[in-house]
Each structure stands twice: as C-alpha cells, then as structure tokens.
Scaffold this active site. Structure first.
Site, PDB file in Angstrom:
ATOM      1  N   GLU A  79       0.835  -1.193   0.000  1.00 28.76           N
ATOM      2  CA  GLU A  79       0.000   0.000   0.000  1.00 28.76           C
ATOM      3  C   GLU A  79       0.874   1.250   0.000  1.00 28.76           C
ATOM      4  O   GLU A  79       0.377   2.353   0.124  1.00 28.76           O
ATOM      5  CB  GLU A  79      -0.951  -0.020   1.192  1.00 28.76           C
ATOM      6  CG  GLU A  79      -0.277  -0.021   2.536  1.00 28.76           C
ATOM      7  CD  GLU A  79      -1.305  -0.080   3.659  1.00 28.76           C
ATOM      8  OE1 GLU A  79      -1.511  -1.180   4.169  1.00 28.76           O
ATOM      9  OE2 GLU A  79      -1.864   0.960   4.011  1.00 28.76           O
ATOM     10  N   CYS A 111      -3.467  -3.567   4.207  1.00 22.13           N
ATOM     11  CA  CYS A 111      -2.591  -4.641   4.702  1.00 22.13           C
ATOM     12  C   CYS A 111      -3.005  -6.021   4.206  1.00 22.13           C
ATOM     13  O   CYS A 111      -2.347  -7.018   4.532  1.00 22.13           O
ATOM     14  CB  CYS A 111      -2.568  -4.655   6.228  1.00 22.13           C
ATOM     15  SG  CYS A 111      -1.991  -3.120   6.923  1.00 22.13           S
ATOM     16  N   HIS A 233      -2.434 -10.434  11.761  1.00 17.43           N
ATOM     17  CA  HIS A 233      -1.874  -9.185  11.241  1.00 17.43           C
ATOM     18  C   HIS A 233      -1.593  -8.325  12.471  1.00 17.43           C
ATOM     19  O   HIS A 233      -2.480  -8.108  13.301  1.00 17.43           O
ATOM     20  CB  HIS A 233      -2.884  -8.490  10.314  1.00 17.43           C
ATOM     21  CG  HIS A 233      -2.564  -7.043  10.101  1.00 17.43           C
ATOM     22  ND1 HIS A 233      -1.361  -6.627   9.578  1.00 17.43           N
ATOM     23  CD2 HIS A 233      -3.259  -5.911  10.381  1.00 17.43           C
ATOM     24  CE1 HIS A 233      -1.340  -5.313   9.527  1.00 17.43           C
ATOM     25  NE2 HIS A 233      -2.480  -4.843  10.014  1.00 17.43           N
TER      26      HIS A 233
HETATM   27  P1  HMG Z   1      -3.902   6.273  21.368  1.00 19.80           P
HETATM   28  O1  HMG Z   1      -5.102   7.121  21.463  1.00 19.80           O
HETATM   29  O2  HMG Z   1      -2.608   6.969  21.340  1.00 19.80           O
HETATM   30  O3  HMG Z   1      -3.764   5.254  22.540  1.00 19.80           O
HETATM   31  O4  HMG Z   1      -4.059   5.381  20.047  1.00 19.80           O
HETATM   32  P2  HMG Z   1      -4.799   4.826  23.674  1.00 19.80           P
HETATM   33  O5  HMG Z   1      -5.088   5.994  24.544  1.00 19.80           O
HETATM   34  O6  HMG Z   1      -5.941   4.066  23.068  1.00 19.80           O
HETATM   35  O7  HMG Z   1      -3.854   3.834  24.473  1.00 19.80           O
HETATM   36  C1  HMG Z   1      -3.401   2.674  23.876  1.00 19.80           C
HETATM   37  C2  HMG Z   1      -3.315   1.621  24.976  1.00 19.80           C
HETATM   38  O8  HMG Z   1      -2.266   1.993  25.876  1.00 19.80           O
HETATM   39  C3  HMG Z   1      -4.570   1.477  25.820  1.00 19.80           C
HETATM   40  O9  HMG Z   1      -4.710   0.111  26.137  1.00 19.80           O
HETATM   41  C4  HMG Z   1      -4.213   2.256  27.089  1.00 19.80           C
HETATM   42  O10 HMG Z   1      -4.930   1.834  28.236  1.00 19.80           O
HETATM   43  C5  HMG Z   1      -2.751   1.916  27.207  1.00 19.80           C
HETATM   44  P3  HMG Z   1      -6.026  -0.689  25.673  1.00 19.80           P
HETATM   45  O11 HMG Z   1      -7.171  -0.031  26.309  1.00 19.80           O
HETATM   46  O12 HMG Z   1      -6.069  -0.535  24.145  1.00 19.80           O
HETATM   47  O13 HMG Z   1      -5.758  -2.082  26.099  1.00 19.80           O
HETATM   48  N1  HMG Z   1      -1.990   2.854  28.035  1.00 19.80           N
HETATM   49  C6  HMG Z   1      -1.048   2.490  28.917  1.00 19.80           C
HETATM   50  N2  HMG Z   1      -0.595   1.260  29.269  1.00 19.80           N
HETATM   51  C7  HMG Z   1       0.399   1.204  30.216  1.00 19.80           C
HETATM   52  N3  HMG Z   1       0.920   2.321  30.814  1.00 19.80           N
HETATM   53  C8  HMG Z   1       0.470   3.543  30.499  1.00 19.80           C
HETATM   54  C9  HMG Z   1      -0.550   3.663  29.491  1.00 19.80           C
HETATM   55  N4  HMG Z   1      -1.190   4.709  28.930  1.00 19.80           N
HETATM   56  C10 HMG Z   1      -2.073   4.200  28.050  1.00 19.80           C
HETATM   57  N5  HMG Z   1       1.003   4.617  31.080  1.00 19.80           N
HETATM   58  C11 HMG Z   1      -3.926   3.688  18.394  1.00 19.80           C
HETATM   59  C12 HMG Z   1      -3.674   4.031  19.868  1.00 19.80           C
HETATM   60  C13 HMG Z   1      -3.558   2.240  18.155  1.00 19.80           C
HETATM   61  C14 HMG Z   1      -5.395   3.906  18.062  1.00 19.80           C
HETATM   62  C15 HMG Z   1      -3.025   4.602  17.516  1.00 19.80           C
HETATM   63  O14 HMG Z   1      -1.679   4.325  17.750  1.00 19.80           O
HETATM   64  C16 HMG Z   1      -3.316   4.470  16.021  1.00 19.80           C
HETATM   65  O15 HMG Z   1      -4.198   5.128  15.485  1.00 19.80           O
HETATM   66  N6  HMG Z   1      -2.525   3.607  15.288  1.00 19.80           N
HETATM   67  C17 HMG Z   1      -2.726   3.390  13.856  1.00 19.80           C
HETATM   68  C18 HMG Z   1      -3.978   2.578  13.566  1.00 19.80           C
HETATM   69  C19 HMG Z   1      -3.851   1.119  13.922  1.00 19.80           C
HETATM   70  O16 HMG Z   1      -2.770   0.586  14.088  1.00 19.80           O
HETATM   71  N7  HMG Z   1      -4.998   0.418  13.980  1.00 19.80           N
HETATM   72  C20 HMG Z   1      -5.006  -0.995  14.242  1.00 19.80           C
HETATM   73  C21 HMG Z   1      -6.201  -1.713  13.624  1.00 19.80           C
HETATM   74  S1  HMG Z   1      -6.385  -1.316  11.894  1.00 19.80           S
HETATM   75  C22 HMG Z   1      -5.176  -2.285  11.110  1.00 19.80           C
HETATM   76  O17 HMG Z   1      -4.603  -3.150  11.686  1.00 19.80           O
HETATM   77  C23 HMG Z   1      -4.857  -1.947   9.686  1.00 19.80           C
HETATM   78  C24 HMG Z   1      -3.572  -1.167   9.485  1.00 19.80           C
HETATM   79  O18 HMG Z   1      -2.476  -2.034   9.676  1.00 19.80           O
HETATM   80  C25 HMG Z   1      -3.534  -0.527   8.099  1.00 19.80           C
HETATM   81  C26 HMG Z   1      -3.893  -1.345   6.897  1.00 19.80           C
HETATM   82  O19 HMG Z   1      -4.663  -2.283   6.874  1.00 19.80           O
HETATM   83  O20 HMG Z   1      -3.440  -0.959   5.859  1.00 19.80           O
HETATM   84  C27 HMG Z   1      -3.428  -0.028  10.472  1.00 19.80           C
END
Ligand code: HMG
Length: 389
Positions: A79, A111, A233
C-alpha cells in the site's frame, strides 16, 4: 496434493528508533508504548530503501537458482507502492532475474494485499503444480511525527515462496473472508502519510475477526482446540492479543494458556520492527516458527489477515515434517542485532526528508550492509535500482 508456503524471507532496514526514547521525547509514559501498545522499536527505512528494494532483498534471501527457474507468478502486495501505474513487482522480477514466462503484478488493499496474493497463488498452483509462486508483502508505514499513530510505524518486507508439496506450511483449502466499505484507515493519492480513525480501526479489526473466525468454524468444523497457534496481522502487538481474547473463552483453560504462550512468540519480531502493513501477518508467522520450541510438525496454525477499508480473511495450514530445516532463526537474530539506533532528531530529519520528492539527478548510496538491492535515485523520472555485487 498440498499447496502452501515453501520458504519465507524477511528484510528490514538496518536502522530503528527506540520507542522508550520516542515516548520520552513526546512526553508520554514509555509504558504506554511498551505495554499499552506493545512495541519496543520501530524500523525506519532510509531514502535508499523503498518497497521495491526491500521486497527484492527479502526474496533474494530465500531463492535458489532452481526456485527462480520454476517461478511463473510474482505478486507484490503493497500500500506504499512507488508508481501509480506500473507494478513494482516487475522491477523486483528484473532485479531477481526471474523468467519472463512469469505473470507479474501488484495488488493493493491496505494490509490485505499479500494475503490476496497468497490466495491467488494458491489457486494458480492448484492448476500448475510444477510451478512456484513468489508473493511479497512490502511496505513503509507512515502516520506522521507527533501523531497517535506514530508509535505504530515501521518498515520491511516478507517474501513467500509458494509451491505444491511445500516444506513449511501446507494450506488448508477453505478460507473465510468478509469485506465492507469503511473509513478506518486510508491514504489519499497526494499523501505519503496515512489518515486513520484509530479507535474505529481497532474495533473494526476485532469485529471482522469475529465474523471470519466464526464463518471458518462453521465451514470447516475446526474449533480453537484444533489450532496450536493463531497468527495475526500485527499493526502493533497489543492488537492481535485483543482479538485473540475475544475468542479465548471458547477454549479449555489449558488451550487458552497454550494459545497465549504461542502468541508471545509470534510478536517477538513485530515488537522490534513495527507495522509493515502487508507483510505483518507473515512476519508474525515467521517469528512464531523461528522462536517457538513447542510447535511440532502436523500442528495447525490459524492465520488472520486484516486490511483496512476493509477486507478480512481467516485461513489455516499445517506445519510440515522437518519444517525447521527451512528456517534460519540465527540470521534474523543477527539482522536485528546489527541494526543502528537513530537519535530522535535523526529520525525526525529523515522522516521530513522522505516526504519531499527526490531531486532529479540526486544519487543515493546504499546505507545497509545487509541489503543486496537499493534505490539509487531518479533519472528521467524513472526510478533506478542497484545491486551490490
Ligand atoms: P492512542 O489514542 O494513542 O492510545 O491510540 P490509547 O489511549 O488508546 O492507548 C493505547 C493503549 O495503551 C490502551 O490500552 C491504554 O490503556 C494503554 P487498551 O485499552 O487498548 O488495552 N496505556 C497504557 N498502558 C500502560 N501504561 C500507560 C498507558 N497509557 C495508556 N502509562 C492507536 C492508539 C492504536 C489507536 C493509535 O496508535 C493508532 O491510530 N494507530 C494506527 C492505527 C492502527 O494501528 N490500527 C489498528 C487496527 S487497523 C489495522 O490493523 C490496519 C492497518 O495495519 C492498516 C492497513 O490495513 O493498511 C493499520
């Protein structure tokens, strides 16, 4: 006759960012990245490595002259391709000196592209059992500096050699898939960084998993007890665990423990590399096979592929007798050990430079001793690739 994965190759550039350092620079608790997201390092591609050179590097690692002569299908899933028209697979095909009697193409669906390629190759090989197919997933994941997706970036390529009577994993014939037009992650044509609705993407990933897993169970009669491990994935390692936890209650206590232990082994490489989009599922598989000492031939592995936008697929395969002979775990240990850590300032400077077009006439040098191929610049609007002899 069985069809499946005969060999797996992987390439990642030789530079990375330490995510504890990145967290501190962004004034975030490092535990959010290492525990909450589940990532330790992310690979950073220099200007001289793009999806074509990385894909060629991953494939060069595994192909013998006999394999090359038998290949009649080459598919690049990506991609982050380098041309809006021409398939990057054609350049890889030339760099690897593969036969011109091959069908060569590129597939895009976030992906999911490499899985689409694998399934296409499976059908192709059922009709052409003497041939071999090369399927590559190669990507550079970019969200942008100081975005919430930044910690889930990465770069790398996985190459799969598929054949009849494969040495590593014989694929089961059924497969379950589900597609729906959703806006969880996308990249407009004029952008090098992805747009993402992060929270929505994580719920979609899980919902799609539940759908295809249940459909596969209905189609095949296979239950969780039939799998030694399920590979995912991995956009980041916490993501697959969340999906696994949705179905774990269907299994016995013993099986639940077993599946979670194997899951840890499949995440080891991803924790070091980050999201490589199309190759991520197969990097998880490689990590599992190279690091898990409990797996045995004959055991069944489940595979969950998810591409935003979105398409999901669940399928499975059985480990083949002597499959460990076709793996090279020491090579990958060394590949990770030899990488160089970038300072956050260097990473940010490289990131910004990558968003700019390559200047005409700018000559790029190879920076990675483990690379056989690199991107050398653009001449007359044509991308130049070089091999290190
Ligand atoms: P965010 O808002 O920065 O993070 O976004 P958050 O506030 O949701 O926190 C993440 C986790 O860290 C949470 O745990 C928190 O509790 C924890 P969860 O509730 O998820 O179990 N946390 C802590 N843990 C320990 N100590 C602390 C602490 N603070 C918080 N102090 C997000 C996270 C993944 C959404 C962001 O990074 C993002 O947008 N990433 C890109 C999108 C992505 O990877 N999506 C995955 C599914 S889609 C997919 O897989 C397709 C893709 O590969 C693309 C394609 O297909 O082409 C992306």
């Amino acid at each position: 006759m069985t069809i499946g994965i005969d060999k797996i190759g992987f390439y990642t550039p030789n530079q990375y960012v330490d995510l504890v350092e990145l967290a501190l620079k962004r004034r975030i608790d490092p535990a959010k990245f290492t525990i909450g997201i589940g990532q330790d390092k992310m690979a950073v591609a220099p200007l001289s490595q793009d999806v074509v050179s990385m894909g060629a590097n991953a494939a060069a690692k595994i192909l013998t002259p006999e394999d090359k002569a038998a290949i009649d299908l080459v598919i690049l899933g990506t991609e982050s391709g380098v041309d809006n028209s021409k398939a990057g697979a054609l350049i890889i095909h030339r760099l690897l000196k593969l036969p011109n009697t091959a069908r060569v193409l590129e597939i895009k669906e976030a992906c999911y592209g490499a899985t689409a390629g694998l399934q296409y190759a499976k059908l192709h090989l059922l009709q052409n059992p003497k041939a071999k197919a090369l399927v590559i997933g190669s990507d550079i994941a970019r969200y942008g500096l100081e975005t919430s997706g930044e910690v889930t970036q990465g770069a790398g390529a996985v190459a799969l050699l598929l054949s009849a009577e494969p040495h590593i994993l014989a694929l089961d014939l059924p497969s379950s898939y589900y597609s729906e037009d959703i806006d969880d992650f996308w990249r407009p044509l004029d952008q090098l960084t992805a747009e993402v609705d992060g929270k929505y993407s994580t719920t979609a990933y899980i919902e799609f998993f539940e759908k295809v897993f249940k459909d596969y169970q209905a189609k095949t009669g296979l239950t969780l007890e039939d799998y030694a491990a399920i590979t995912y994935h991995l956009p980041y390692t916490k993501m697959g665990l969340k999906a696994l936890k949705q179905v774990l209650p269907m299994a016995s206590d013993e099986k639940q423990t077993e599946l979670q232990q194997h899951y840890q082994q499949e995440t080891l490489y991803s924790r070091q590399v980050g999201n490589i989009y199309t190759g991520s599922l197969y990097l998880a598989l490689l990590s599992l096979l190279n690091n898990d000492r409990v797996l045995k031939p004959g055991m069944r592995i489940g595979l969950y592929s998810y591409g935003s936008g979105a398409v999901a697929e669940f399928f499975s395969g059985k480990l083949q007798p002597n499959y460990t002979k076709y793996l090279d775990p020491i090579y990958y240990l060394e590949l990770f050990e030899k990488r160089q850590k970038l300072t956050i300032a260097d990473y940010e400077a490289q990131f910004k430079a990558q968003l700019e077009p390559i200047a005409p006439g700018q000559v790029l040098e190879n920076q990675d001793p483990s690379a056989q191929f690199y991107f050398a610049g653009v001449v007359d609007k044509k991308r130049q690739y070089k091999e290190i002899k």
